[in-house]
Design a protein around this motif. Structure first.
Motif, PDB file in Angstrom:
ATOM      1  N   UNK A 292      -7.914  -1.612   2.764  1.00 48.29           N
ATOM      2  CA  UNK A 292      -6.860  -0.911   2.611  1.00 48.29           C
ATOM      3  C   UNK A 292      -5.827  -1.619   1.620  1.00 48.29           C
ATOM      4  N   UNK A 293      -6.204  -3.035   1.944  1.00 46.99           N
ATOM      5  CA  UNK A 293      -5.177  -4.012   0.851  1.00 46.99           C
ATOM      6  C   UNK A 293      -5.613  -3.560  -0.547  1.00 46.99           C
ATOM      7  N   UNK A 294      -6.897  -3.354  -0.906  1.00 51.80           N
ATOM      8  CA  UNK A 294      -7.103  -3.032  -2.328  1.00 51.80           C
ATOM      9  C   UNK A 294      -6.225  -1.765  -2.638  1.00 51.80           C
ATOM     10  N   UNK A 295      -6.431  -0.497  -1.707  1.00 51.54           N
ATOM     11  CA  UNK A 295      -5.755   0.658  -2.060  1.00 51.54           C
ATOM     12  C   UNK A 295      -4.334   0.370  -2.264  1.00 51.54           C
ATOM     13  N   UNK A 296      -3.755  -0.362  -1.454  1.00 51.76           N
ATOM     14  CA  UNK A 296      -2.216  -0.653  -1.676  1.00 51.76           C
ATOM     15  C   UNK A 296      -1.879  -1.347  -2.801  1.00 51.76           C
ATOM     16  N   UNK A 297      -2.799  -2.366  -3.123  1.00 52.69           N
ATOM     17  CA  UNK A 297      -2.484  -2.993  -4.325  1.00 52.69           C
ATOM     18  C   UNK A 297      -2.686  -2.127  -5.879  1.00 52.69           C
ATOM     19  N   UNK A 298      -3.746  -1.208  -5.896  1.00 50.00           N
ATOM     20  CA  UNK A 298      -3.699  -0.447  -6.953  1.00 50.00           C
ATOM     21  C   UNK A 298      -2.451   0.664  -6.948  1.00 50.00           C
ATOM     22  N   UNK A 299      -2.320   0.938  -5.896  1.00 47.49           N
ATOM     23  CA  UNK A 299      -1.034   1.862  -5.836  1.00 47.49           C
ATOM     24  C   UNK A 299       0.402   1.264  -6.182  1.00 47.49           C
ATOM     25  N   UNK A 300       0.671   0.244  -5.518  1.00 47.19           N
ATOM     26  CA  UNK A 300       1.966  -0.259  -5.960  1.00 47.19           C
ATOM     27  C   UNK A 300       1.943  -1.491  -6.859  1.00 47.19           C
ATOM     28  N   UNK A 301       0.972  -2.015  -7.193  1.00 48.81           N
ATOM     29  CA  UNK A 301       0.630  -3.171  -7.792  1.00 48.81           C
ATOM     30  C   UNK A 301       1.557  -3.263  -9.294  1.00 48.81           C
ATOM     31  N   UNK A 302       1.146  -2.207  -9.911  1.00 51.49           N
ATOM     32  CA  UNK A 302       1.795  -2.254 -11.378  1.00 51.49           C
ATOM     33  C   UNK A 302       3.256  -2.330 -11.425  1.00 51.49           C
ATOM     34  N   UNK A 303       3.912  -1.558 -10.627  1.00 51.04           N
ATOM     35  CA  UNK A 303       5.331  -1.563 -10.555  1.00 51.04           C
ATOM     36  C   UNK A 303       5.900  -2.828 -10.078  1.00 51.04           C
ATOM     37  N   UNK A 304       5.079  -3.293  -8.993  1.00 58.52           N
ATOM     38  CA  UNK A 304       5.434  -4.692  -8.283  1.00 58.52           C
ATOM     39  C   UNK A 304       5.209  -5.805  -9.151  1.00 58.52           C
ATOM     40  N   UNK A 305       4.376  -5.961 -10.175  1.00 55.78           N
ATOM     41  CA  UNK A 305       3.958  -6.758 -11.137  1.00 55.78           C
ATOM     42  C   UNK A 305       5.035  -7.203 -11.865  1.00 55.78           C
ATOM     43  N   UNK A 306       6.091  -6.252 -12.404  1.00 51.10           N
ATOM     44  CA  UNK A 306       7.182  -6.619 -12.789  1.00 51.10           C
ATOM     45  C   UNK A 306       8.029  -7.646 -12.207  1.00 51.10           C
TER      46      UNK A 306
END
Length: 1501
Positions: A292-306
């Protein structure tokens, strides 16, 4: 001269002529530097940003903005700037061809580059307009940068013009001044926004947030004032992304995680351990589990990377402050340094702190928005999963657990997101701080590093222990919420049996175990706080100690001490935050596992039922079907082969537990298909055995999302016998129905459930015993009008589970079920002819009943006799309904009885307001009252509060003095290269540090214990207040509101409020301390501090007014999410059967979005506040530095270093103070909401002391009712009117009447569930109104219509107070025909009942209610339609037991089926709340009145 120099290599621009740039009283940059670096810098910025920005705009379209005057002006200014740059280029060419000297290439390159950049800027402005951007940060920074660079050149050109010796080129000067003026205009224009709907693009508009703040300051904000969410934050956009990633992840692993199932026979302990086992035991297939952690990362990671990029910049900028402090102290020590350098450092300090503030706030905004999206996605994913989870998996998760996943666990993620970057940022800050410290103090820093390394294992141990406590606490919380849920659902039973105190103790017991864990965690937190506070100090102490002791010539001067101190202060934050973030991550990892386990549960097989529109005569066909509720259990249905022709009526009959309801579930795809195939042609409608009613209007319940067809609607209402009910209800079909249909009787609920199915107009109807809960004549009407050969459904395929044997001759096909198999199949006549089990079954029951009743009923008709044997049957396999629905027959007539005789009510009826029942959660407005804070302080204990405050004050005073002591030390004179008193200074400094640690440890312990005392007290008082509330309160208040109070608000009081108060106090003292030090060092600051203080205070009040109200709105809009979710969980099978999943998902999403709509403005408001406050803080820092520069002759470096190092902390402390002060106010709202129920209406006292009751009362059971009336609400007419009857001790009295006659109301009056409006009821001569409620209710007994059980042992369900011996209980079980069943259970009386008693059949549950009555064996027994929902065998058992065991007791029976009361002493006939007849059955039949008519309708005469 300058022009020739510009041909030199680029490096020289920076290196040349420092005497001109720095070591002078009038500094200036060289001409080369101005013509290159200052021109190219803004150009490079725009060319680097433009590609990324344009790509971003292309993918984020905010609509189109029409060409406005503002846009035209921006474009015109851009084009003019482009023209000016090109005129410089042409002038340069002209100069080359006409001039004597050839200009350097830079005069061509720079204007060309600048011109192209201005053209690019103009194009970007136009593209922004086309993409709907109202205000652009990228362009604002570009114009600002261009203006700042041009300002340097502007000053230089003015100085040159004033210097007569230098020749001025008039054309270039003119173009430059024009260029500068246009830049000013461009910057001003870029600060303005293009106006269109402010709700569209909230995140870009500071002005809209300001508008809302002004509105919130003038008046309390309301829901209508909130913005709509940005499209990218809405559930519609966010949830599918996560669900899609998660599904991909699951498919990748090619396995669905299914938790270990506990065998049915295992004890409750076994089941309770399961959750923890999943969390703590390492699974051998760990690698295959979907992440689930990886799924969350893929979903919200790009925006959060900012946010990571912002954080890196902010971290680096953080170290600019100490570096400028070093330069400032050096400047003060160097009396020869020119004054402008001091002002330059001050300006630099101001700029760097402002930039840092802006970047930090942008970082926080991204984090909070990410957190918000994450919560939305998790709630949405859990909701969607709950709709498709299989029945077996459903049993492993209680409602309480799933609600906690949505509330507590989702919130955990949201909170963590804000700080998660600290995991990498904290080590980066530590490394940078150590690097600068090494520069400052050399190898001595290693001593400090050693201290930090030693702290790591301490914090690690604390974090590990915290995780253990976390799991234990969540388990207790789940159990507590689960029990609260059950209590709220069965509250009527608790009141009728006077069991509130027993259950209050059960909840308190769970709560105590939760608080024990909390207390341990609090002690750990105190140790943790002690290490946090001491860590930076110990690092400083050890470093300074080593520094001064390794070499006596090492002098601790102001520069070394205070720059190091500033760096240590920076170090304090990551060292403080790291343990907190680690513990948050630990909590989140627990939540992540819980979520993963839930989201990985088995789903229903999508292909278990085929829905093909094939050309076949059969509407339903099952071939070799084998079905089970769980793949691990033995099959429930075996060897099924059925083919049902289209348009036929099929009846399914059989004993309790034979699998009738399971067969319908198999057709709906609710069971696991192990073998065979099932095909259903066309859409299905389903009427469950226990009606599922939504909390909305009656009309909405019937229409169930379909479009309104008036004529058809009227047909349906009439056919389902709902027309008389509509006339009674206060607002007709606009009347709001309470949760689980609390204001409808059992029969009304069942009819509404049937009407819903009929209205939907489907091809196949699955009817699970819909006629069991209705009166006989109504049942006949419904059968004829709806189900039978001439009913509305005559052309549809109808599968009817029934015990009404009279309907069987009309069925086209009868299926006889025995132990999960179809043993016989055929028409009624065929089955009678075959002389099989079916015929035997009919004969047996006819014969038994005939001999039993022959004397009284004179029943000669074989068919009618069979008909009146009809009884409902609840099947144990109906697992998917989780909590026993409150079948509040008490409310038969609830909102409404009265209107029948009073047509005025019907006129009023059509006003929907009259029909309102439930009250939505309301947000309080205005300031939080001081009484709320006082209530919390009292809950902590005033003495403990004072001790905490005193210890905190001590800590801060000692901290302040230790830093002052350090400044005195640095000012010590240096004698022969050493400081003489350094050991004494060091000793005192160490002692002060130690006393700080002791004070803070004491404070933490006191505060934590206080918080737990407050939690206990507030929870207990709320629990007591809720249980003391009357039934009307529970009908009005959605259970979601109450669960929200016991889950979220109590969680806030447990864990959030104590830590927030701690942080608030800390930041308040930090601010005061910093102001005191700055004032001592530079008294001139006293001029501006009052103004800034006022500004700060105004901003703070301005902000808190809105912030507090937004928090309340957010809190209020949270309850509907859980209420709707609870409702959905109860009706999943119905929602799936009708295929309405998408509509319910949309509704859930809408409620989540409504909640986030109140949360998002609070994020924006937080950023609005922080920017302004940090600006105030930055001004104080700058003024402190400025006045120190002005007064450098009179100021010692030690005091100045102390002042500025404190000033550098001030910005963060100020912001934190306002954040915390608003958090204290917004979170203390939890206390306000918990205390809310203290002032609601309460029942009469439970017990009167001393009790005036004679021992053993009532001894006769004589009931004397005199002029008795009662009403449900003050604004309604009486439901019972002026009843006067006397019932002698030992009499058996039947109470009959049509639906809404007031039968149940009378029993409610007897138990004082509703207090009398007029008149009295006396039992054995004692007026019940004078008794305590528990004295009354514990001495008379009721067997309610709904057999409500609670999760816990069988013994607890029978005797929660432990007042009877095991022998008594076994005897009661024997008389209630349950002894054999209970003896066969592995744990006997300790057998655990599941939530709502789901692991027992309804018949067994009803017999348990009989056992309760047998245990109490009181002189008065009331049966409230107790046998309406059980089969014939159970009914016979109950009736025979009552006749034998309650022979000498007074028995009052409310009966739908008249044959059960034909042998009673007397019968009371009620109509419209009044007595119409009261005599023996034989006399009443002889009188040929109302009772005779009922008996005749029933075919008994």
């Amino acid at each position: 001269m300058f022009l020739k120099k510009c041909k030199a290599p680029f490096v020289l621009f920076f290196l040349q002529d420092w005497n001109r740039t720095w070591y002078t009283n009038n500094p200036d940059f060289t001409q080369c530097f101005q013509n290159t670096v200052l021109v190219w810098l803004p150009c490079l910025y725009l060319w680097m940003c433009a590609p990324i920005y344009l790509i971003y705009l292309r993918s984020h379209d905010h609509g189109y903005i029409c060409m406005s005057h503002l846009n035209k002006a921006k474009t015109a200014v851009g084009l003019l700037l482009w023209i000016i740059c090109w005129s410089d280029v042409f002038y340069s060419f002209w100069e080359r061809s006409h001039g004597s000297s050839v200009p350097s290439p830079v005069h061509l390159v720079s204007p060309t580059f600048l011109g192209l950049t201005m053209l690019l800027a103009t194009l970007v402005i136009q593209y922004e307009r086309m993409k709907g951007v109202q205000s652009s940060g990228v362009m604002l920074i570009f114009w600002l940068l261009a203006l700042l660079c041009a300002t340097v050149t502007f000053r230089s050109k003015i100085l040159q013009a004033l210097d007569q010796a230098v020749f001025c080129d008039v054309f270039l000067y003119t173009t430059f001044y024009t260029y500068y003026a246009l830049l000013l205009v461009a910057l001003f224009l870029s600060c303005l926004t293009d106006h269109h709907d402010p709700s569209v693009c909230v995140s870009d508009c500071t002005s809209t947030s300001f508008v809302m703040m002004v509105m919130g300051y003038k008046r309390p904000l309301e829901e209508k004032d909130l913005w709509s969410l940005n499209p990218e934050d809405c559930s519609q956009r966010v949830v599918p992304q996560l669900v899609c990633r998660w599904n991909t992840e699951c498919q990748k692993r090619k396995m669905l995680y299914s938790p270990k199932r506990v065998p049915q026979s295992e004890s409750k302990e076994g089941q309770a351990v399961e959750e923890t086992e999943i969390l703590l035991v390492k699974s051998p297939h760990k690698a295959k589990e979907p992440s689930l952690f990886w799924a969350l990362c893929l979903t919200f990671g790009p925006y959060f990377f900012i946010s990571c990029l912002y954080k890196i910049i902010q971290d680096i900028l953080m170290f600019v402050g100490p570096e400028i402090l070093r330069l400032l102290i050096r400047f003060i020590n160097d009396s020869s340094a020119p004054s402008w350098q001091g002002f330059f450092y001050t300006a630099l300090l101001f700029i760097s702190t402002c930039v840092q503030s802006l970047i930090l706030q942008r970082y926080f905004h991204v984090c909070f928005v990410s957190g918000m999206r994450l919560r939305t996605a998790i709630i949405g994913a859990v909701y969607r999963k709950a709709l498709v989870i299989s029945s077996a998996a459903r049993r492993t998760s209680t409602v309480g657990e799933i609600v906690n996943l949505m509330s507590v666990d989702a919130q955990r993620f949201m909170d963590l997101i804000t700080y998660i970057n600290m995991i990498w940022s904290a080590p980066l800050q530590v490394v940078l701080a150590l690097y600068f410290l090494w520069q400052n103090l050399g190898p001595s820093v290693l001593a400090g590093v050693a201290v930090m390394v030693l702290m790591v294992p301490v914090n690690a141990v604390i974090a590990m222990k915290t995780k253990t406590y976390q799991v234990a606490q969540m388990k207790s919380k789940d159990n507590r919420i689960k029990l609260m849920n059950e209590m709220l659902n069965g509250i009527k039973v608790l009141k009728l049996y006077a069991w509130e105190l027993a259950f209050k103790d059960k909840v308190s017991e769970i709560r105590e175990s939760e608080l024990r864990v909390l207390k341990k965690a609090a002690y750990l937190a105190a140790v943790s706080t002690f290490t946090w506070v001491c860590a930076p100090f110990l690092v400083a102490l050890s470093t300074f100690t080593v520094y001064v002791l390794i070499d006596e010539h090492n002098v601790l001067d102001a520069q070394k001490a205070f720059v190091s101190l500033a760096l240590f202060n920076i170090l304090r934050f990551p060292l403080n935050m790291l343990p907190m973030v680690i513990s948050s991550m630990v909590q989140a990892s627990v939540s992540l596992k819980r979520l993963r386990v839930f989201l990985s549960h088995e789903e229903l097989q999508e292909d278990s039922v085929e829905h093909k529109a094939v050309a076949t005569p059969y509407s339903i066909s099952i071939v070799d079907g084998v079905f089970s509720w769980s793949r691990t259990e033995s099959p429930t249905l075996k060897k099924l082969n059925v083919s049902i022709p289209e348009g036929s009526l099929v009846a399914i009959v059989g004993h309790v537990g034979s699998g009738k309801s399971s067969l319908l579930s198999a057709l709906l795809g609710e069971m696991d298909k192990l073998e065979g195939s099932v095909a259903v042609k066309g859409l299905v409608a389903y009427v469950p055995q226990q009606a599922w009613i939504q909390n909305s209007t009656l009309k909405d319940n019937i229409m169930f999302g379909q479009e309104r067809r008036e004529a058809w609607y009227q047909h349906v209402v009439e056919a389902c016998a709902l027309q008389p009910d509509l006339e009674i209800l206060p607002a007709g079909d606009e009347t709001e129905i309470g949760e689980k249909g609390v204001n409808l009787s059992g029969g009304q609920k069942q009819r509404v459930s049937l009407a819903r199915a009929v209205y939907c107009d489907r091809a196949v109807y699955l009817l699970d015993d819909p006629l069991s809960a209705v009166d006989a004549h109504v049942g006949k009407h419904i059968f004829d009008q709806v189900i039978g050969k001439h009913g509305l459904l005559k052309d549809k395929t109808r599968v009817l589970v029934t015990h009404g044997l009279s309907y069987l001759p009309q069925a086209d096909l009868i299926l006889v079920m025995v132990e999960g198999e179809i043993t016989e199949m055929g028409s009624y006549q065929q089955l009678m002819d075959t002389e099989g089990a079916f015929a035997e079954f009919l004969r047996t029951y006819t014969a038994v009943e005939h001999t039993d009743n022959d004397g009284e009923t004179h029943c000669t008709s074989h068919a009618t006799m069979i008909f009146y044997l009809s009884r409902g049957n609840f099947n144990i396999q109906q697992i998917n309904v989780v909590i026993t629905t409150r079948r509040d027959v008490s409310s038969v007539s609830k909102l409404s009885q009265t209107g029948k005789e009073n047509m005025v009510l019907n006129k009023r009826a059509k006003n929907p307001e009259v029909g309102k029942l439930t009250e939505a959660d309301k947000a309080s407005t205005g300031k939080v009252k001081l009484s709320v804070f006082w209530a919390y302080l009292k809950a902590i204990g005033v003495l403990l509060s004072c001790i905490s405050l005193l210890l905190f004050l001590t800590h801060h005073l000692v901290s302040l003095y230790s830093n002052y002591w350090l400044s005195l030390w640095t000012d010590d004179p240096v004698v022969n290269g050493t400081q003489p008193y350094r050991q004494m200074r060091l000793g005192v400094y160490g002692a002060l540090g130690l006393s700080q640690g002791v004070a803070i440890f004491g404070y933490s312990i006191a505060m934590s214990i206080g918080g737990i005392l407050a939690s206990r007290s507030l929870h207990q008082s709320m629990l007591y207040d809720v249980l003391r509330s009357p039934m009307s309160f529970f009908e009005r208040t959605p259970s979601g509101n109450l669960v929200n109070r016991f889950a979220k608000e109590i969680d806030t009081i447990d864990s959030v409020i104590p830590s927030i108060i701690k942080m608030f106090m800390g930041s308040m003292f930090n601010v005061l301390g910093a102001c005191v030090v700055i004032l001592i060092a530079t008294p001139l600051v006293a001029i501006i501090i009052p103004f800034l203080g006022l500004l700060y205070f105004f901003v703070q009040r301005f902000y808190v007014a809105s912030s507090r109200q937004l928090k309340r709105l957010e809190s209020v809009s949270r309850s509907p999410i859980y209420t709707h979710f609870n409702e959905t969980l109860l009706g999943t099978s119905v929602i799936r059967a009708f295929g309405e999943q998408q509509r319910f998902i949309r509704e859930s999403d809408l409620r989540v979005d409504n909640n986030q709509k109140a949360y998002y403005p609070s994020i924006v408001a937080n950023r609005w506040l922080a920017v302004r406050l940090e600006f105030v803080g930055n001004i104080i820092v700058s003024f402190a530095a400025l006045f120190a520069v002005i007064a450098r002759e009179r100021l010692s470096p030690g005091i100045m270093g102390l002042a500025i190092s404190y000033a550098l902390q001030l910005t963060a402390s100020l912001t934190w103070l306002v954040r915390m002060s608003s958090d204290v106010e917004t979170n203390i709202v939890a206390v306000e909401r918990v205390k809310e129920y203290r002032d609601t209406e309460k029942e009469a006292e439970w017990k009167h002391k001393p009790s005036s009751l004679p021992a053993g009362w009532p001894t006769e059971g004589c009931i004397d009712i005199r002029g008795f009336s009662l009403r449900y609400r003050h604004d309604l007419d009486p439901a019972i009117r002026n009843i006067t009857i006397r019932i002698n001790g030992g009499e058996k009295v039947g109470i009959v009447g049509r639906t809404g006659a007031g039968k149940s109301s009378l029993t409610l009056g007897l138990f004082r569930i509703i207090e009398a409006a007029e008149g009295h009821i006396l039992i054995d001569g004692v007026d019940i109104a004078q008794l305590g409620l528990h004295d009354l209710r514990s001495r008379i007994t009721i067997i309610p219509q709904d057999p409500v059980l609670f999760s816990g042992s069988l013994r607890m369900n029978l005797d929660p107070f432990d007042s009877y011996s095991d022998e008594d209980i076994w005897r009661a079980l024997e008389y209630s025909h349950l002894k054999n069943f209970v003896s066969a259970l592995p744990n006997k009386l300790s057998h655990e009942c599941s939530e709502g008693g789901e692991n027992l059949s309804v018949g067994q549950r009803q017999l348990l209610c009989l056992a309760r009555a047998l245990l109490r064996k009181t002189k008065v027994l009331v049966l409230d339609e107790a046998t309406a929902a059980v089969d014939m065998e159970t009914d016979n058992l109950i009736q025979s037991t009552i006749r034998s065991q309650f022979e000498d007791c007074t028995v009052l029976t409310i009966a739908h089926r008249l044959n059960t009361i034909m042998d009673y002493t007397r019968v009371l006939v009620l109509d419209k709340g009044e007595t119409t007849e009261f005599d023996s059955p034989s006399n009443l039949i002889a009188q040929r009145g109302a009772f005779y008519k009922m008996v005749k309708d029933a075919g008994l005469v």
